[in-house]
Design an enzyme around this catalytic site. Structure first.
Site, PDB file in Angstrom:
ATOM      1  N   HIS A 237       0.827  -1.225   0.000  1.00 47.50           N
ATOM      2  CA  HIS A 237       0.000   0.000   0.000  1.00 47.50           C
ATOM      3  C   HIS A 237       0.854   1.266   0.000  1.00 47.50           C
ATOM      4  CE1 HIS A 237      -3.641  -2.324   0.531  1.00 47.50           C
ATOM      5  NE2 HIS A 237      -3.191  -2.891   1.632  1.00 47.50           N
ATOM      6  N   ASP A 297      -0.067  -5.339   6.094  1.00 51.22           N
ATOM      7  CA  ASP A 297      -1.071  -6.243   5.516  1.00 51.22           C
ATOM      8  C   ASP A 297      -0.995  -6.279   3.989  1.00 51.22           C
ATOM      9  OD1 ASP A 297      -2.034  -3.560   5.346  1.00 51.22           O
ATOM     10  OD2 ASP A 297      -4.027  -4.337   4.882  1.00 51.22           O
ATOM     11  N   GLU A 298      -1.576  -7.302   3.426  1.00 53.06           N
ATOM     12  CA  GLU A 298      -1.820  -7.437   1.990  1.00 53.06           C
ATOM     13  C   GLU A 298      -0.589  -7.124   1.127  1.00 53.06           C
ATOM     14  OE1 GLU A 298      -6.461  -6.704   1.205  1.00 53.06           O
ATOM     15  OE2 GLU A 298      -5.371  -4.869   1.653  1.00 53.06           O
ATOM     16  N   VAL A 299       0.520  -7.736   1.448  1.00 52.25           N
ATOM     17  CA  VAL A 299       1.743  -7.522   0.671  1.00 52.25           C
ATOM     18  C   VAL A 299       1.815  -8.555  -0.455  1.00 52.25           C
ATOM     19  CG1 VAL A 299       4.255  -7.388   0.727  1.00 52.25           C
ATOM     20  CG2 VAL A 299       2.912  -6.627   2.712  1.00 52.25           C
ATOM     21  N   ASP A 350      -1.610  -9.988   9.647  1.00 53.19           N
ATOM     22  CA  ASP A 350      -0.694 -10.670   8.736  1.00 53.19           C
ATOM     23  C   ASP A 350       0.688 -10.845   9.358  1.00 53.19           C
ATOM     24  OD1 ASP A 350      -2.711  -8.883   7.584  1.00 53.19           O
ATOM     25  OD2 ASP A 350      -2.120  -9.692   5.634  1.00 53.19           O
TER      26      ASP A 350
END
Length: 492
Positions: A237, A297-299, A350
């Protein structure tokens, strides 16, 4: 009979007439969020803005000059009497006489008027409303603010515009210390006025935050007893970061040549950690709160996998092809930086799920909707404090009264010991900005966020029935509409 005596009798007659013509209005439906203890009677006082006042109790550690409470007295007067001007007093009432005075006395044990609310702030208060007066007592100014909010919701009007308040006794304190609202200012432009209204910044021309904008938000929040916790989410992000910081993001490859696109923060170069250290030092300077959210998160690992330099670094470090170890290496580094600055890190789940070496005082936040009870059990068993956000992603909307889903959440309903359940320190409503900007922020937030607010403040056993809560929520929505009218006319 003297003139003052005549006025005294006339106001009693006026309130009697008002009580007769509005006999069906006995009291407000209740306070939101529901106090821990609330007892009301049908006895009530007739109020007049002209004879209503706030004062400090003689035994109060805070007195006139306390910035937080002085401002709150002015703010709540306008909230309690939103339509009042010096010429707008009910005409029929003035035909009878000057009404009786009503004094709200506020006493706090510790001054703390110049500080900021934090994780250890005492927000408890007691409120006693009787004939001609209300007595509000608290340990801190932050508890006094919570009591003033409850007081404001106890005042109501009949169809003729007369204000009333019932005799009431309240003992109150929050169930959880952390009751958060996440505003996503990265995906859509949120002008400063929208943030201040919600508290109650992007520069309007350049779409960037200046330090003065941020400090204005922090001060606006402080005066309302609200903490401001920043989130700087990395290594994913971060596409916008690369626009202003060349060399920060990982170049993606197509075969053996760069593709021209970029992925997450590059965790293999020293310049990344120098930049992050500089950023976190600035965060410490600008944001007074002890918490800072570091994301994690969300890597997506695709770009890292494509980059030959990253792969060489992985081999050198003995990570093999497990890119979760590379993310762990990065997150552990910036968590240690944060600890060195005497800040407490919050990270998304995460980071825990990737089995990273997490400092014990790190707060973990759960965002994945499925099986969050299992995650609560695992995290608390590992001894970490936890925030719950997964069931309160209210940027997602559905037809009907979807607030009931939020209201039904039980944050401590998971398999674990009493000690584990104490590690759940609260939760956070998330308003992500993919489809939210200043035009629809408020109607999407309110009153839907109120459901989580009550769950995190009030006694769960007293607030499990959404049908019983609905009349209070419906009335509180009307209070919010009156409040927004006040905010629009009040200089932010």
């Amino acid at each position: 009979m003297s003139r003052s005596g005549s006025h005294s009798h006339r106001v009693r007659w006026w309130c009697l007439i008002a009580a007769v013509v509005a006999v069906w209005v006995q009291q407000v439906e209740g306070v939101w969020p529901l106090p821990q203890q609330l007892h009301q009677s049908a006895d009530r006082d007739c109020l007049s803005p002209q004879r209503f006042s706030f004062t400090y109790g003689r035994d109060s550690a805070a007195q006139t000059g306390c910035s937080v409470l002085d401002a709150a007295f002015k703010r709540y007067f306008s909230i309690i009497f939103p339509d009042f001007t010096t010429r707008s007093e009910n005409v029929l009432q003035n035909m009878w006489s000057e009404p009786q005075p009503f004094v709200v006395s506020v006493s706090v044990k510790t001054r703390g008027c110049d500080g900021y609310p934090d994780e250890d702030s005492d927000e408890s208060y007691t409120l006693s409303v009787s004939e001609g007066q209300a007595v509000l007592r608290s340990v801190s100014v932050w508890g006094a603010l919570r009591g003033l909010e409850s007081l404001s919701q106890l005042v109501y009007q009949d169809d003729y515009g007369t204000y009333f308040i019932n005799k009431t006794e309240i003992v109150d304190f929050p169930r959880f210390a952390f009751r958060g609202l996440l505003l996503d200012t990265s995906r859509h432009y949120l002008p400063l006025h929208a943030i201040l209204k919600t508290l109650g910044a992007f520069h309007p021309f350049t779409h960037i935050y200046t330090q003065s904008d941020v400090m204005r938000v922090i001060e606006h929040a402080r005066m309302r007893g609200i903490r401001v916790v920043p989130e700087f989410d990395s290594p994913g992000h971060t596409q916008s970061w690369g626009k202003g910081q060349p060399g920060l993001l990982t170049p993606c490859y197509k075969g053996s040549v760069p593709s021209g696109s970029f992925g997450p923060v590059d965790p293999t170069v020293d310049t990344t950690y120098k930049f992050m250290e500089s950023l976190l030092k600035e965060v410490k300077f600008v944001f007074p709160d002890s918490y800072v959210h570091l994301g994690g998160d969300e890597v997506s690992f695709a770009c890292w996998q494509s980059n030959p330099n990253v792969r060489k670094f992985m081999e050198k470090m003995g990570f093999g092809k497990d890119f979760t170890k590379l993310e762990s290496f990065y997150m552990e580094s910036i968590m240690n930086m944060t600890a060195a600055l005497n800040k407490t890190s919050i990270v998304w789940q995460d980071v825990f799920d990737y089995h990273e070496r997490i400092p014990q005082d790190t707060v973990l936040e759960i965002w994945k909707g499925e099986k969050y009870q299992t995650e609560l059990s695992r995290m608390t068993q590992a001894g970490h404090r936890v925030l719950l956000s997964a069931p309160w992603y209210i940027n997602h909307i559905s037809y009907g009264q979807d607030w009931r889903n939020s209201y039904a959440v039980q944050p401590q309903n998971f398999s674990g010991t009493d000690e584990q359940k104490k590690l759940v320190i609260g939760g956070e409503v998330a308003m992500w900005g993919e489809y939210v900007d200043a035009t629809n922020l408020s109607p999407r937030l309110w009153p839907r966020a109120c459901a989580a607010a009550e769950r995190l403040w009030s006694n769960e056993e007293k607030t499990l029935n959404a049908d019983l809560a609905f009349p209070r929520l419906k009335e509180f929505r009307c209070e919010l509409l009156r409040y927004w009218k006040y905010v629009c006319n009040y200089s932010l």
